[in-house]
Design a protein around this motif. Structure first.
Motif, PDB file in Angstrom:
ATOM      1  N   ILE A 115      71.992 136.874  52.808  1.00 21.38           N
ATOM      2  CA  ILE A 115      73.394 136.890  53.244  1.00 21.38           C
ATOM      3  C   ILE A 115      74.274 137.524  52.168  1.00 21.38           C
ATOM      4  CG2 ILE A 115      75.394 135.431  53.761  1.00 21.38           C
ATOM      5  CD1 ILE A 115      73.425 133.460  55.089  1.00 21.38           C
ATOM      6  N   ILE A 116      74.049 137.126  50.917  1.00 24.24           N
ATOM      7  CA  ILE A 116      74.850 137.671  49.817  1.00 24.24           C
ATOM      8  C   ILE A 116      74.565 139.161  49.635  1.00 24.24           C
ATOM      9  CG2 ILE A 116      75.264 137.558  47.323  1.00 24.24           C
ATOM     10  CD1 ILE A 116      74.761 134.532  47.506  1.00 24.24           C
ATOM     11  N   ASP A 117      73.299 139.556  49.763  1.00 23.79           N
ATOM     12  CA  ASP A 117      72.929 140.973  49.628  1.00 23.79           C
ATOM     13  C   ASP A 117      73.637 141.839  50.662  1.00 23.79           C
ATOM     14  OD1 ASP A 117      71.310 140.548  47.470  1.00 23.79           O
ATOM     15  OD2 ASP A 117      69.433 140.525  48.604  1.00 23.79           O
ATOM     16  N   LYS A 118      73.824 141.292  51.859  1.00 29.57           N
ATOM     17  CA  LYS A 118      74.451 142.055  52.942  1.00 29.57           C
ATOM     18  C   LYS A 118      75.974 142.052  52.857  1.00 29.57           C
ATOM     19  CE  LYS A 118      70.632 141.305  56.200  1.00 29.57           C
ATOM     20  NZ  LYS A 118      70.202 140.646  57.467  1.00 29.57           N
TER      21      LYS A 118
ATOM     22  N   ILE B 135      76.979 126.546  50.340  1.00 28.35           N
ATOM     23  CA  ILE B 135      76.865 125.095  50.489  1.00 28.35           C
ATOM     24  C   ILE B 135      75.814 124.732  51.535  1.00 28.35           C
ATOM     25  CG2 ILE B 135      78.078 123.008  51.214  1.00 28.35           C
ATOM     26  CD1 ILE B 135      78.728 124.010  48.378  1.00 28.35           C
ATOM     27  N   GLU B 136      75.743 125.498  52.596  1.00 26.22           N
ATOM     28  CA  GLU B 136      74.799 125.197  53.680  1.00 26.22           C
ATOM     29  C   GLU B 136      73.355 125.506  53.307  1.00 26.22           C
ATOM     30  OE1 GLU B 136      76.206 127.455  56.973  1.00 26.22           O
ATOM     31  OE2 GLU B 136      77.706 125.968  57.585  1.00 26.22           O
ATOM     32  N   ASN B 137      73.137 126.474  52.409  1.00 26.75           N
ATOM     33  CA  ASN B 137      71.773 126.968  52.212  1.00 26.75           C
ATOM     34  C   ASN B 137      71.188 126.827  50.810  1.00 26.75           C
ATOM     35  OD1 ASN B 137      71.109 128.385  54.894  1.00 26.75           O
ATOM     36  ND2 ASN B 137      73.123 129.247  54.396  1.00 26.75           N
ATOM     37  N   TYR B 138      71.990 126.522  49.777  1.00 25.66           N
ATOM     38  CA  TYR B 138      71.452 126.577  48.413  1.00 25.66           C
ATOM     39  C   TYR B 138      70.302 125.591  48.197  1.00 25.66           C
ATOM     40  CZ  TYR B 138      73.462 122.198  46.668  1.00 25.66           C
ATOM     41  OH  TYR B 138      73.756 120.869  46.456  1.00 25.66           O
ATOM     42  N   SER B 139      70.301 124.480  48.934  1.00 22.08           N
ATOM     43  CA  SER B 139      69.276 123.461  48.705  1.00 22.08           C
ATOM     44  C   SER B 139      68.139 123.490  49.717  1.00 22.08           C
ATOM     45  CB  SER B 139      69.915 122.065  48.717  1.00 22.08           C
ATOM     46  OG  SER B 139      70.484 121.802  49.995  1.00 22.08           O
ATOM     47  N   LYS B 140      68.255 124.370  50.735  1.00 20.06           N
ATOM     48  CA  LYS B 140      67.203 124.360  51.751  1.00 20.06           C
ATOM     49  C   LYS B 140      66.646 125.728  52.119  1.00 20.06           C
ATOM     50  CE  LYS B 140      70.596 124.143  55.546  1.00 20.06           C
ATOM     51  NZ  LYS B 140      71.076 123.367  56.708  1.00 20.06           N
ATOM     52  N   ASP B 141      67.420 126.794  51.960  1.00 20.43           N
ATOM     53  CA  ASP B 141      66.915 128.106  52.363  1.00 20.43           C
ATOM     54  C   ASP B 141      67.497 129.186  51.448  1.00 20.43           C
ATOM     55  OD1 ASP B 141      65.876 130.311  53.618  1.00 20.43           O
ATOM     56  OD2 ASP B 141      66.396 129.663  55.648  1.00 20.43           O
ATOM     57  N   ILE B 142      66.987 129.232  50.215  1.00 17.47           N
ATOM     58  CA  ILE B 142      67.486 130.177  49.219  1.00 17.47           C
ATOM     59  C   ILE B 142      67.266 131.620  49.657  1.00 17.47           C
ATOM     60  CG2 ILE B 142      67.067 131.083  46.903  1.00 17.47           C
ATOM     61  CD1 ILE B 142      68.768 128.654  46.842  1.00 17.47           C
ATOM     62  N   ARG B 143      66.116 131.885  50.276  1.00 20.94           N
ATOM     63  CA  ARG B 143      65.831 133.254  50.701  1.00 20.94           C
ATOM     64  C   ARG B 143      66.883 133.757  51.686  1.00 20.94           C
ATOM     65  NH1 ARG B 143      59.853 134.566  52.681  1.00 20.94           N
ATOM     66  NH2 ARG B 143      59.529 133.906  50.521  1.00 20.94           N
ATOM     67  N   LYS B 144      67.224 132.918  52.653  1.00 16.91           N
ATOM     68  CA  LYS B 144      68.246 133.294  53.641  1.00 16.91           C
ATOM     69  C   LYS B 144      69.592 133.511  52.950  1.00 16.91           C
ATOM     70  CE  LYS B 144      70.736 131.559  57.697  1.00 16.91           C
ATOM     71  NZ  LYS B 144      70.879 130.431  58.658  1.00 16.91           N
TER      72      LYS B 144
END
Length: 326
Positions: free
Chosen positions: A133-136, A120-129
């Motif tokens: 996070i999901i990869d880790k 929710i915090e990142n899907y619209s502003k920082d997809i790479r980050k």
């Protein structure tokens, strides 16, 4: 002649119902729906094992009619979510969920445990980050750009490659949407509506952006070069390409009916179909589709569903030599 339920449904489906009558029918329907669900939930055993509405379809009716979470029969909804969780975990279920709706948080909590806040915090502003996070995390998720992705990923998951973790799924974010592919099924989370469609198959698709996403996803799954062009608000062009030298020789014989059957199938949904061989010796089929209901009705065309898009690509892929399939 007996006045039947069908007679009433047919009448209500017309444009001649008096406004006052429709308002009264709506009030009666709303009252009946509320009492129906209360009665079902009053007996928890019935609600768990044999809900009065098949596959809890009235939950979907409520959600599609813009009911909020607080307006849903809470116990019934919790059972629907639990059934979906069991389905995704490949446990025994009361029924296979298909075209069901649940809230994004419930779906994400199942597929991406403990990642909802990050998403929710990142899907619209920082997809790479977010992808990092999901990869880790310990989530067996593989990010793939469905428009330009490595199609070998699908093959390895489908063929259960020994290097692929059990339960691995593919995902990507597209603006307001999160699309997840798992075990051949598609799940689309819409962050504007806060609702996810689970195992999408027979639902009609009105949004051209979703048609675009689903087409590219299934193109990648089938190892087909797929391209799209959205023309305005109501028209999309879907293009499928295969190397001509991969086509089974029997399908290009004069007595073959495969192409004829394929065109007949495509004509049910697409108002314009073009077939050509391009300069790189690829067989190209271009399909024009409009999502305007009166246009579809006038031209005796069907509205696209998730399965219709999937079947279109499967039939096109059926032209290919078996040894070339992945």
């Amino acid at each position: 002649m007996v006045f039947s339920e069908k007679d009433l449904v047919d009448y209500i489906s017309t444009d001649i119902v008096p406004k006052e009558a429709m308002m009264q029918l709506n009030r009666l329907l709303f009252k009946e729906l509320k009492e129906y669900c209360i009665e079902c939930e009053d007996d928890r055993m019935i609600c768990v094992l044999s809900p009065q509405c098949p596959k809890r379809i009235l939950l979907k009716v409520r959600m599609e009619a813009n009911a909020g979470f607080e307006d849903l029969p809470q116990f019934c909804y919790s059972q629907a979510v639990n059934n979906i969780r069991r389905y995704l975990n490949k446990n025994t279920t009361l029924y296979t969920p298909q075209d069901e709706l649940i809230y994004n948080k419930d779906f994400i909590d199942i597929m991406f445990p403990r990642q909802y806040k990050h998403i929710i915090e990142n899907y619209s502003k920082d997809i790479r980050k977010l992808k990092e996070i999901i990869d880790k995390s310990k989530v067996p998720a593989v990010n793939l750009d469905f428009h330009h992705g490595d199609r070998d990923v699908f093959a390895k998951i489908i063929q259960k490659d020994k290097l692929i973790r059990e339960g691995t799924f593919i995902y990507d974010f597209f603006g307001q949407f999160l699309l997840t592919w798992f075990d051949g099924a598609i799940f689309i989370s819409d962050f504007k509506t806060d609702i996810t469609i689970v195992n999408a198959k027979d639902d009609l698709i009105q949004d051209l952006k979703i048609i675009d996403l689903v087409f590219h996803t299934y193109s990648a799954e089938q190892d087909i070069d797929g391209f799209t062009t959205i023309s305005g608000e109501n028209q999309i062009n879907l293009i499928m390409k295969l190397p001509y030298d991969q086509i089974q020789s029997e399908h290009i014989q004069e007595d073959s009916t495969y192409f004829g059957d394929l065109i007949e199938f495509l004509q049910r949904n697409f108002f314009e179909i073009e077939i050509s061989i391009d300069s790189q010796n690829f067989l190209v089929i271009s399909l024009q589709y409009q999502n305007v209901s009166h246009f579809l009705k006038q031209n005796q065309l069907d509205t696209l569903t998730y399965d219709k898009i999937h079947e279109t690509l499967q039939k096109f892929n059926g032209l290919r030599e078996l040894k070339a399939s992945k």
